[in-house]
Design a protein around this motif. Sequence first.
Motif, PDB file in Angstrom:
ATOM      1  N   ILE A   1       0.837  -1.200   0.000  1.00  0.00           N
ATOM      2  CA  ILE A   1       0.000   0.000   0.000  1.00  0.00           C
ATOM      3  C   ILE A   1       0.872   1.251   0.000  1.00  0.00           C
ATOM      4  O   ILE A   1       0.593   2.227  -0.712  1.00  0.00           O
ATOM      5  N   ALA A   2       1.939   1.230   0.791  1.00  0.00           N
ATOM      6  CA  ALA A   2       2.831   2.389   0.848  1.00  0.00           C
ATOM      7  C   ALA A   2       3.492   2.642  -0.511  1.00  0.00           C
ATOM      8  O   ALA A   2       3.669   3.797  -0.916  1.00  0.00           O
TER       9      ALA A   2
ATOM     10  N   ALA B   1       2.187   1.831  -3.434  1.00  0.00           N
ATOM     11  CA  ALA B   1       1.141   2.379  -4.308  1.00  0.00           C
ATOM     12  C   ALA B   1       0.938   3.866  -4.032  1.00  0.00           C
ATOM     13  O   ALA B   1       0.798   4.677  -4.961  1.00  0.00           O
ATOM     14  N   ILE B   2       0.923   4.235  -2.745  1.00  0.00           N
ATOM     15  CA  ILE B   2       0.800   5.646  -2.390  1.00  0.00           C
ATOM     16  C   ILE B   2       2.021   6.423  -2.868  1.00  0.00           C
ATOM     17  O   ILE B   2       1.926   7.585  -3.273  1.00  0.00           O
ATOM     18  N   GLY B   3       3.186   5.758  -2.850  1.00  0.00           N
ATOM     19  CA  GLY B   3       4.396   6.407  -3.347  1.00  0.00           C
ATOM     20  C   GLY B   3       4.289   6.786  -4.811  1.00  0.00           C
ATOM     21  O   GLY B   3       4.794   7.839  -5.221  1.00  0.00           O
ATOM     22  N   THR B   4       3.636   5.936  -5.588  1.00  0.00           N
ATOM     23  CA  THR B   4       3.432   6.264  -7.005  1.00  0.00           C
ATOM     24  C   THR B   4       2.568   7.508  -7.147  1.00  0.00           C
ATOM     25  O   THR B   4       2.854   8.397  -7.969  1.00  0.00           O
ATOM     26  N   ILE B   5       1.495   7.586  -6.348  1.00  0.00           N
ATOM     27  CA  ILE B   5       0.639   8.776  -6.387  1.00  0.00           C
ATOM     28  C   ILE B   5       1.433  10.011  -5.988  1.00  0.00           C
ATOM     29  O   ILE B   5       1.294  11.087  -6.584  1.00  0.00           O
ATOM     30  N   GLN B   6       2.283   9.866  -4.982  1.00  0.00           N
ATOM     31  CA  GLN B   6       3.107  10.987  -4.535  1.00  0.00           C
ATOM     32  C   GLN B   6       4.041  11.445  -5.652  1.00  0.00           C
ATOM     33  O   GLN B   6       4.236  12.647  -5.857  1.00  0.00           O
ATOM     34  N   CYS B   7       4.626  10.478  -6.369  1.00  0.00           N
ATOM     35  CA  CYS B   7       5.522  10.838  -7.473  1.00  0.00           C
ATOM     36  C   CYS B   7       4.778  11.606  -8.561  1.00  0.00           C
ATOM     37  O   CYS B   7       5.310  12.563  -9.137  1.00  0.00           O
ATOM     38  N   VAL B   8       3.551  11.187  -8.842  1.00  0.00           N
ATOM     39  CA  VAL B   8       2.754  11.887  -9.850  1.00  0.00           C
ATOM     40  C   VAL B   8       2.456  13.314  -9.405  1.00  0.00           C
ATOM     41  O   VAL B   8       2.510  14.264 -10.202  1.00  0.00           O
TER      42      VAL B   8
ATOM     43  N   VAL C   1      -0.252   5.618   7.560  1.00  0.00           N
ATOM     44  CA  VAL C   1      -1.245   6.131   6.603  1.00  0.00           C
ATOM     45  C   VAL C   1      -2.543   6.470   7.322  1.00  0.00           C
ATOM     46  O   VAL C   1      -3.131   7.542   7.117  1.00  0.00           O
ATOM     47  N   PHE C   2      -3.001   5.555   8.177  1.00  0.00           N
ATOM     48  CA  PHE C   2      -4.257   5.784   8.894  1.00  0.00           C
ATOM     49  C   PHE C   2      -4.151   6.974   9.843  1.00  0.00           C
ATOM     50  O   PHE C   2      -5.045   7.834   9.878  1.00  0.00           O
ATOM     51  N   LEU C   3      -3.072   7.023  10.625  1.00  0.00           N
ATOM     52  CA  LEU C   3      -2.926   8.108  11.588  1.00  0.00           C
ATOM     53  C   LEU C   3      -2.854   9.461  10.877  1.00  0.00           C
ATOM     54  O   LEU C   3      -3.471  10.438  11.324  1.00  0.00           O
ATOM     55  N   THR C   4      -2.106   9.513   9.770  1.00  0.00           N
ATOM     56  CA  THR C   4      -1.986  10.768   9.036  1.00  0.00           C
ATOM     57  C   THR C   4      -3.324  11.204   8.466  1.00  0.00           C
ATOM     58  O   THR C   4      -3.707  12.380   8.569  1.00  0.00           O
ATOM     59  N   ALA C   5      -4.060  10.258   7.854  1.00  0.00           N
ATOM     60  CA  ALA C   5      -5.346  10.600   7.248  1.00  0.00           C
ATOM     61  C   ALA C   5      -6.348  11.072   8.302  1.00  0.00           C
ATOM     62  O   ALA C   5      -7.046  12.081   8.108  1.00  0.00           O
ATOM     63  N   ILE C   6      -6.430  10.344   9.416  1.00  0.00           N
ATOM     64  CA  ILE C   6      -7.369  10.731  10.474  1.00  0.00           C
ATOM     65  C   ILE C   6      -7.030  12.112  11.013  1.00  0.00           C
ATOM     66  O   ILE C   6      -7.915  12.966  11.197  1.00  0.00           O
ATOM     67  N   MET C   7      -5.742  12.361  11.248  1.00  0.00           N
ATOM     68  CA  MET C   7      -5.321  13.655  11.782  1.00  0.00           C
ATOM     69  C   MET C   7      -5.587  14.776  10.780  1.00  0.00           C
ATOM     70  O   MET C   7      -6.017  15.878  11.156  1.00  0.00           O
ATOM     71  N   MET C   8      -5.356  14.527   9.505  1.00  0.00           N
ATOM     72  CA  MET C   8      -5.591  15.541   8.481  1.00  0.00           C
ATOM     73  C   MET C   8      -7.055  15.954   8.446  1.00  0.00           C
ATOM     74  O   MET C   8      -7.380  17.151   8.401  1.00  0.00           O
TER      75      MET C   8
END
Length: 329
Positions: free
Chosen positions: A36-37, A39-46, A217-224
């Motif tokens: 998952i990380a 996959a998220i890294g690919t989104i971050q690169c984009v 990922v969960f902690l960051t999303a919830i906090m955001m």
Amino acid sequence: MLFIIKGYAPVFPIKEMFEQIDSIRLYLSTTVPTAIAIAIGTIQCVETAKRAGDFYPTRESMFVDGIGTLIATFCGSILSMTAYIGQPAMKKMGARQAYSIIHGLTYVPLCFFGFSGVLMSIIAVVAINPIVIFIGLIICSDTLAITPQRHYPAFLLGTMSVVADWAQGTIVNGVSNAYANFTIANVHFSPNVTSAISGFSYRGLINFAGGSLLQSVFLTAIMMYMIDRKFLRAAVWSTLAAFFSLFGLINANSVGVLVKKTDDGWRFAVAYLMLVIFFILLEIVQRKRWIREQETEPDDLSSIEWAEWKRQQALEESNINGTSNDIVV
């Protein structure tokens, strides 16, 4: 050493993969968050490429990465594919499509003729650590460049579980090896020493380190979403976190249905569900306008763009206030 330099034909260990399917369960808490990380890294690169003025379709990028990962897996690779990090820096250095092609052609002799084994025997592993640190700093720099300033606390909170994972691994690997030299055979470190630790909660450290990548990922999303007062979205992420913790993918050191009295998975699931109820109550209160509405600042601006947006907002507010004063006069 030179005898390992020879041709190595590709292998296709599909049969072996299915034969060992039962042993995979023990590593799901690591492999699933890592996938998952990545996959998220690919989104971050984009997204970072977009900040550099290059627009690539996210769906196409992730699809190509997935296909490449499947092909590599069938050939026995344990590593997933993702887009190159640091695209803005590479663009400044003049890198183009040939940059990736040269890299690919460089890896061919390393992988098919055994040169990688020779290099690993010559180059000390610790010499690679500065490169890993450098890449990590680039990732953090690119992340902060596309993160609004109000989300910085969420970013810092997301790193805490990874730090806990590092600390827990250091304690277990380092101290347990030393412990083995002072005890009799078959006396293990974990059940004998960790249970007697009283200076801090070692059990809490293990839980905070469990599934650290996915947990971050969960902690960051919830906090955001808490910061942005988007409580329904925070409730959705908390519900997902409760599901993952119940099965040990986060906040646990084992995978399974963790519902026994001695398990902590169900405890974290209950805690996340309590957050769900709390966020739903906040959403109700927000709709009655008893608390501030959702954050209206855009989420997809870099720090420089956010500062410019903030300046424009301040100018508009000053113009509105000036107009109001003229009307009063």
